[in-house]
Design a protein around this motif. Sequence first.
Motif, PDB file in Angstrom:
ATOM      1  N   ILE A  75       0.836  -1.198   0.000  1.00 30.92           N
ATOM      2  CA  ILE A  75       0.000   0.000   0.000  1.00 30.92           C
ATOM      3  C   ILE A  75       0.878   1.259   0.000  1.00 30.92           C
ATOM      4  O   ILE A  75       0.691   2.162  -0.821  1.00 30.92           O
ATOM      5  CB  ILE A  75      -0.951  -0.009   1.210  1.00 30.92           C
ATOM      6  CG1 ILE A  75      -1.915  -1.192   1.095  1.00 30.92           C
ATOM      7  CG2 ILE A  75      -1.728   1.299   1.299  1.00 30.92           C
ATOM      8  CD1 ILE A  75      -2.787  -1.396   2.322  1.00 30.92           C
ATOM      9  N   SER A  76       1.836   1.294   0.914  1.00 31.81           N
ATOM     10  CA  SER A  76       2.693   2.478   0.976  1.00 31.81           C
ATOM     11  C   SER A  76       3.550   2.618  -0.283  1.00 31.81           C
ATOM     12  O   SER A  76       3.808   3.729  -0.748  1.00 31.81           O
ATOM     13  CB  SER A  76       3.569   2.444   2.232  1.00 31.81           C
ATOM     14  OG  SER A  76       4.330   1.269   2.277  1.00 31.81           O
ATOM     15  N   THR A 109       0.216   3.913   8.172  1.00 33.03           N
ATOM     16  CA  THR A 109       0.232   2.766   7.266  1.00 33.03           C
ATOM     17  C   THR A 109       1.583   2.062   7.313  1.00 33.03           C
ATOM     18  O   THR A 109       1.654   0.833   7.381  1.00 33.03           O
ATOM     19  CB  THR A 109      -0.068   3.221   5.825  1.00 33.03           C
ATOM     20  OG1 THR A 109      -1.301   3.930   5.811  1.00 33.03           O
ATOM     21  CG2 THR A 109      -0.156   2.044   4.884  1.00 33.03           C
ATOM     22  N   LEU A 138       1.995  10.212  -3.697  1.00 31.00           N
ATOM     23  CA  LEU A 138       1.282  10.544  -2.466  1.00 31.00           C
ATOM     24  C   LEU A 138       2.141  10.179  -1.264  1.00 31.00           C
ATOM     25  O   LEU A 138       3.104   9.422  -1.369  1.00 31.00           O
ATOM     26  CB  LEU A 138      -0.045   9.780  -2.401  1.00 31.00           C
ATOM     27  CG  LEU A 138      -1.024  10.027  -3.545  1.00 31.00           C
ATOM     28  CD1 LEU A 138      -2.184   9.059  -3.452  1.00 31.00           C
ATOM     29  CD2 LEU A 138      -1.536  11.463  -3.495  1.00 31.00           C
ATOM     30  N   SER A 139       1.741  10.686  -0.133  1.00 34.15           N
ATOM     31  CA  SER A 139       2.436  10.340   1.103  1.00 34.15           C
ATOM     32  C   SER A 139       2.142   8.889   1.445  1.00 34.15           C
ATOM     33  O   SER A 139       0.978   8.461   1.395  1.00 34.15           O
ATOM     34  CB  SER A 139       1.960  11.248   2.236  1.00 34.15           C
ATOM     35  OG  SER A 139       2.421  10.771   3.478  1.00 34.15           O
ATOM     36  N   PRO A 140       3.148   8.092   1.799  1.00 31.18           N
ATOM     37  CA  PRO A 140       2.898   6.691   2.144  1.00 31.18           C
ATOM     38  C   PRO A 140       2.092   6.538   3.421  1.00 31.18           C
ATOM     39  O   PRO A 140       1.504   5.497   3.650  1.00 31.18           O
ATOM     40  CB  PRO A 140       4.291   6.088   2.285  1.00 31.18           C
ATOM     41  CG  PRO A 140       5.220   7.218   2.393  1.00 31.18           C
ATOM     42  CD  PRO A 140       4.561   8.418   1.825  1.00 31.18           C
ATOM     43  N   TYR A 173       1.264   4.110  -2.908  1.00 28.70           N
ATOM     44  CA  TYR A 173       1.097   5.546  -2.658  1.00 28.70           C
ATOM     45  C   TYR A 173       2.332   6.317  -3.128  1.00 28.70           C
ATOM     46  O   TYR A 173       2.208   7.378  -3.745  1.00 28.70           O
ATOM     47  CB  TYR A 173       0.866   5.817  -1.180  1.00 28.70           C
ATOM     48  CG  TYR A 173      -0.508   5.452  -0.664  1.00 28.70           C
ATOM     49  CD1 TYR A 173      -1.585   5.265  -1.520  1.00 28.70           C
ATOM     50  CD2 TYR A 173      -0.730   5.305   0.696  1.00 28.70           C
ATOM     51  CE1 TYR A 173      -2.832   4.922  -1.045  1.00 28.70           C
ATOM     52  CE2 TYR A 173      -1.979   4.969   1.185  1.00 28.70           C
ATOM     53  CZ  TYR A 173      -3.029   4.782   0.319  1.00 28.70           C
ATOM     54  OH  TYR A 173      -4.268   4.468   0.791  1.00 28.70           O
ATOM     55  N   SER A 174       3.519   5.815  -2.812  1.00 28.69           N
ATOM     56  CA  SER A 174       4.755   6.501  -3.216  1.00 28.69           C
ATOM     57  C   SER A 174       4.865   6.589  -4.734  1.00 28.69           C
ATOM     58  O   SER A 174       5.295   7.610  -5.277  1.00 28.69           O
ATOM     59  CB  SER A 174       5.972   5.779  -2.649  1.00 28.69           C
ATOM     60  OG  SER A 174       5.947   5.806  -1.249  1.00 28.69           O
TER      61      SER A 174
END
Length: 192
Positions: free
Chosen positions: A118-119, A133, A127-129, A122-123
């Motif tokens: 997920i993180s 999370t 986006l911010s991880p 996002y990266s």
Amino acid sequence: MEENLKAIVPHQFGGHSLCNARFCGYKRKPGSSYTHRSLPYKTSLQDSNLRQKLQQLFDPIIYNAGHYIDLGSSQQCEHANKEVTLRAPKSHHYGNSSSLDYRVHATAAFINEGRHYISKGYSMLGLSPGTHTVRHAEKCMKQREKKREKAKSPSTKLRRLLLKQERATNQGANEALEGDTYQSGKFICRTL
């Protein structure tokens, strides 16, 4: 594997020249008379037309035998199926939408990357991880690693064997007390 597949059809028709002693009773005890346990009348099949059709059916399988060797563990497949059903349960219909594809891809990412998928996603999107999370993923990965290490320890393996033996003993005792409760193809009538 290819040699064993080649021997299946001739074995059923009484030809044991390609058979391996590991699965063929005729090869294990060549002096004794051999009967097929799974065939009608316990004798070899005789129909040449059936043999040709079976051979035509098995030829592509024999030709692609190398592809079947690396199919992997069924335990890994069962794990993947379980993970998919957690993200796309059968009680909800996702088949007609693209949501199912996203859920299956998320499952594949989870299996391949672990909890950090997920993180990482996002990266990749800029986006911010997410601090929570990332922390949660780290915590889950540490717990998973501890369980994996504990499962490898000799004491855990011994405990699993003891529990397996205990279950077998209990099952045997219950069958001795109750008799066969469920048995396919037979009707058991008992009078009290």
